[in-house]
Design an enzyme around this catalytic site. Sequence first.
Site, PDB file in Angstrom:
ATOM      1  N   CYS A  73      44.559 105.942  39.999  1.00  0.00           N
ATOM      2  CA  CYS A  73      44.175 104.540  39.926  1.00  0.00           C
ATOM      3  C   CYS A  73      44.503 103.961  38.546  1.00  0.00           C
ATOM      4  O   CYS A  73      44.955 104.674  37.658  1.00  0.00           O
ATOM      5  CB  CYS A  73      42.687 104.403  40.200  1.00  0.00           C
ATOM      6  SG  CYS A  73      41.670 105.264  38.989  1.00  0.00           S
ATOM      7  N   ALA A  76      43.034 105.744  35.655  1.00  0.00           N
ATOM      8  CA  ALA A  76      43.773 106.968  35.331  1.00  0.00           C
ATOM      9  C   ALA A  76      45.009 106.638  34.502  1.00  0.00           C
ATOM     10  O   ALA A  76      45.383 107.377  33.596  1.00  0.00           O
ATOM     11  CB  ALA A  76      44.170 107.705  36.612  1.00  0.00           C
ATOM     12  N   HIS A 206      48.908 101.491  33.373  1.00  0.00           N
ATOM     13  CA  HIS A 206      49.831 101.561  32.226  1.00  0.00           C
ATOM     14  C   HIS A 206      50.124 100.163  31.708  1.00  0.00           C
ATOM     15  O   HIS A 206      50.074  99.898  30.513  1.00  0.00           O
ATOM     16  CB  HIS A 206      51.163 102.203  32.621  1.00  0.00           C
ATOM     17  CG  HIS A 206      51.040 103.552  33.268  1.00  0.00           C
ATOM     18  ND1 HIS A 206      51.878 103.964  34.275  1.00  0.00           N
ATOM     19  CD2 HIS A 206      50.184 104.571  33.058  1.00  0.00           C
ATOM     20  CE1 HIS A 206      51.531 105.185  34.651  1.00  0.00           C
ATOM     21  NE2 HIS A 206      50.512 105.574  33.921  1.00  0.00           N
TER      22      HIS A 206
END
Lengths: 500, 511
Positions: A73, A76, A206
Amino acid sequence: MSRDTENDAAFREKLIEEVLSAYPDKFAKRRRKHLAVSKAPAESADEPERVLSECDVKSNIKSIPGVMTIRGCAYAGSKGVVWGPVKDLLHISHGPVGCGHYSGSQRRNYYNGTTGVDAFVTLHVTSDFQERDIVFGGDKKLEKIVDELEVMFPLSKGITVQSECPVGLIGDDIEAVAKKKAKEINKTIIPVRCEGFRGVSQSLGHHIANDTIRDWVLDKKTVEFESTPYDVNIIGDYNIGGDAWASRRLLEEIGLRVIGMWSGDATLAEMERAPKAKLNLIHCYRSMNYICRHMEEKHGVHWLEYNFFGPSQIAASLRKIAKQFGPEIEANAEKVIAKYQPMVDAILAKYKPRLEGKSVMLYVGGLRPRHVVDAYTDLGMEIVGTGYEFAHNDDYQRTGHYVNAGTLIYDDVTGYELEKFVEKIRPDLVGSGIKEKYPVQKMGIPFRQMHSWDYSGPYHGYDGFAIFARDMDLAINNPVWGLFDPPWKKADQKFLEAAE
Amino acid sequence: MPQSAEKVLDHAKLFHEPEYQEMFARKREQFECPSSAEAVAAQTEYLKSWDYREKNLAREAVVINPAKACQPLGAVFAAAGFEGTLSVVHGSQGCVSYYRSHLSRHFKEPCSAVSTSMTEDAAVFGGLNNMIDGLANAYKLYQPKMLAVSTTCMAEVIGDDLHAFIETARQKGSVPEDFSVPFAHTPAFVGSHVDGYDVAIKGILEHFWKGKTRVANGKINIIPGFDGYCVGNNRELKRILDEMGVEYTLIQDASDQFDTPSDGEFRMYDGGTKLADVADALNAKATISLQHWCSRKTLDYVAEAGQETASFNYPLGVGATDDLLMKISELSGKAIPASITKERGRLVDAIADSQSYLHGKKYAIFGDPDFVYSMARFVMETGGEPTHCLATNGTTAWAEDMQKLLASSPFGKGCQVWAGKDLWHLRSILFTEPVDMLIGSSYGKFLQKDTGIPLVRLTFPIFDRHHHHRFPVIGYQGGLRVLTSILDKVFDKLDADASTPGKDVSFDLTR
């Protein structure tokens, strides 16, 4: 089984149809878009945007419910990948206890420092939300946490707040808390809205994390720094098993000055200073291209992708990088390549005969499904299937440069599909993650974890390639794979009956 | 050049080479803007002080290195103990990746679970469609005998109604009318994995028992609780019960699911309690739980259904095993056979043989409430002194139970019970009031490194050692394993302390 490429391509097309037939129709249709067999290379080999297959695989789309997607997810992606390895900041897993517990200390982002004193990567810091925090909101608690962390860890350089699912759902204003408390403690505090339900995978995490670097770190302080024409940043290397260190060594050896590492073994100071570099060198394109593009636009720092997996890519990358810095560095690069060549030759002499002709299937995350391909090729091995957990279309375009025609390509492959592919193709090695490791090994197929290097590493750089070669050999050529069938199964019936 | 084909160095050695050490020093000096070496040294020392400890224990908001996980992990583990059962976790998908990884890292085994993959749209509109599609795909693709639904915090915050959703999915044909889809609400912001285990088991029992009439038989149900050692423990338990000739149903047996053979086939489902047996378990005379703190709600429900209930705190050690066996004997009417009495004698014999190395040793024990309780009890049986007992997911009621236990033996005198505290608290506690040995999970290795106190790994999760869970720690046989683990650590420490050449008196061959 046959290694004939044309037959294999047809066989693999059929395989795709076979796995799709197991789904309800509606979802077979949706999954079809994610599976392909790569087509023959285009006429001109250096065509920049070579497509991968006739239909091209669709990517970065929501996983279908009820399957074993291997994806994570946004949390993460942000805490587990981008922010977590920054060592002199405290990273609060803001929300319930689980996310930080499961992600804590698992990626082996190596760092130097005294844990709990001036480095904090392996700490699990959480606001441990209880029911009352859901009802009344967590902002007050967050303020108090900042104060308590100051008492516990006065040498920290700042704090990131990594939001978990409930934080966004209950409407907390972590940005306001961050601003207020940053002023009070006179340190950087970065609120990151990386709630797990955002986006379709860790990939959005990210991007969100990159945006917070842009908004809360860069250009926030006056940075005193004397730059040189050879200053570069390593971007998108998380120092798993020490990868970024093996890379840094090579860059230093060719005469460059690495002023920042992102984000493996990074400090806040290195991130703040990044725009002073001459060039950003990006390894994991997927996770950090966003901030590179920003620095290019805002600070005029160009960026360059490189690949330090395996000697051919290392040499090509060193040359490409050196070219940016003129003849002196280019000459250094040649010297460094030459210096390591005997070691590479010795590694190949030792391991290639044991690995030549072996087939490999990969299924990993950001860059590895394409970047490691040539490291395997250097060892005489062939990639027969590869795919990404959370790639976007540009990743698949890049993959086209690395794979052969007839390679099976799978995006966001489900547990069911991967098992069937592995079972039918029966490659000599599978490289994927912890969740895939044991099912594959039970089938009698050698496996290496290619997120964590199976607790080995580094795999980057020349030092890493030696370890990579050794590890592939020890995985494939272990005697255990010959022990799966009991002798009485092959021999006569009386043993079988006796065993019942 | 440190690396060579003759001797490939991996990270453990490579980074100690001078090339790397010099590089690290250069990086630190030129680029990291570190705190001064003096400041680091001073803070390192300060962390060991009483002053720091007081500030640390005064923390009210932040939690650092908690020894607990969240509810859905317990539910996923619970589901793994039933025949052909697949976990469906309703909520955002990253969580399921975490549970699967966590359990795989401990057991070194596959862990299957699916998610309904809720994203922003579901956050706004609710996750009904995700449930309908999720159940349909999971049912068709993985051909389970049962789909056990639990939730993540996301689904709980937006208030999804599992019961209604599952019924709607059933009407829409996701699963057949009579297909079993038990469910449990398992928000991550309530309790911990032991509570998730509890409500998941309760949900499964309710699913099979609701509306049925109980026809009592003489059988006994046993619920093992959340147990990372279930592979060795459940098999040991079954052996003991078979030896006694007891008729029983082990409810939630994950021993085969997390221990499938390597023979060329991947079994997604293996072993587990038969669904027919779960249904029939309503008729049992009694249900006993091996872990009280993992089964409070379940046992309340079982009692309401008309059965006798009893709970234990992880039957590890002599007295705890005695208690369990006597209760089983009482409920089943089966005598405790001589063979088991002999096993008991062998464990006592082993403790007697080794008592001089254990008497007066001080221990810190951390982990789940039931484990800490039983471990403290066993330590006292060997003449050891539990000194700090910590459960992050321990409640004040647990702390009271612990105090009663500690008061029952002179060896429990002065032991401090730390309910709700975390491992960063424990770090301060160990520096200020040191012990001889630490017992807990792999997370204790950071404490071992910082404080120098040896860690005995005896609970969940064990990430950094292999195969511990294959051997039992419960029962008399398990007691031998626990005893041996502790003794090995004691002897290793004795050897290490006498291993400096020139100062190696006491480096003894026989002990």
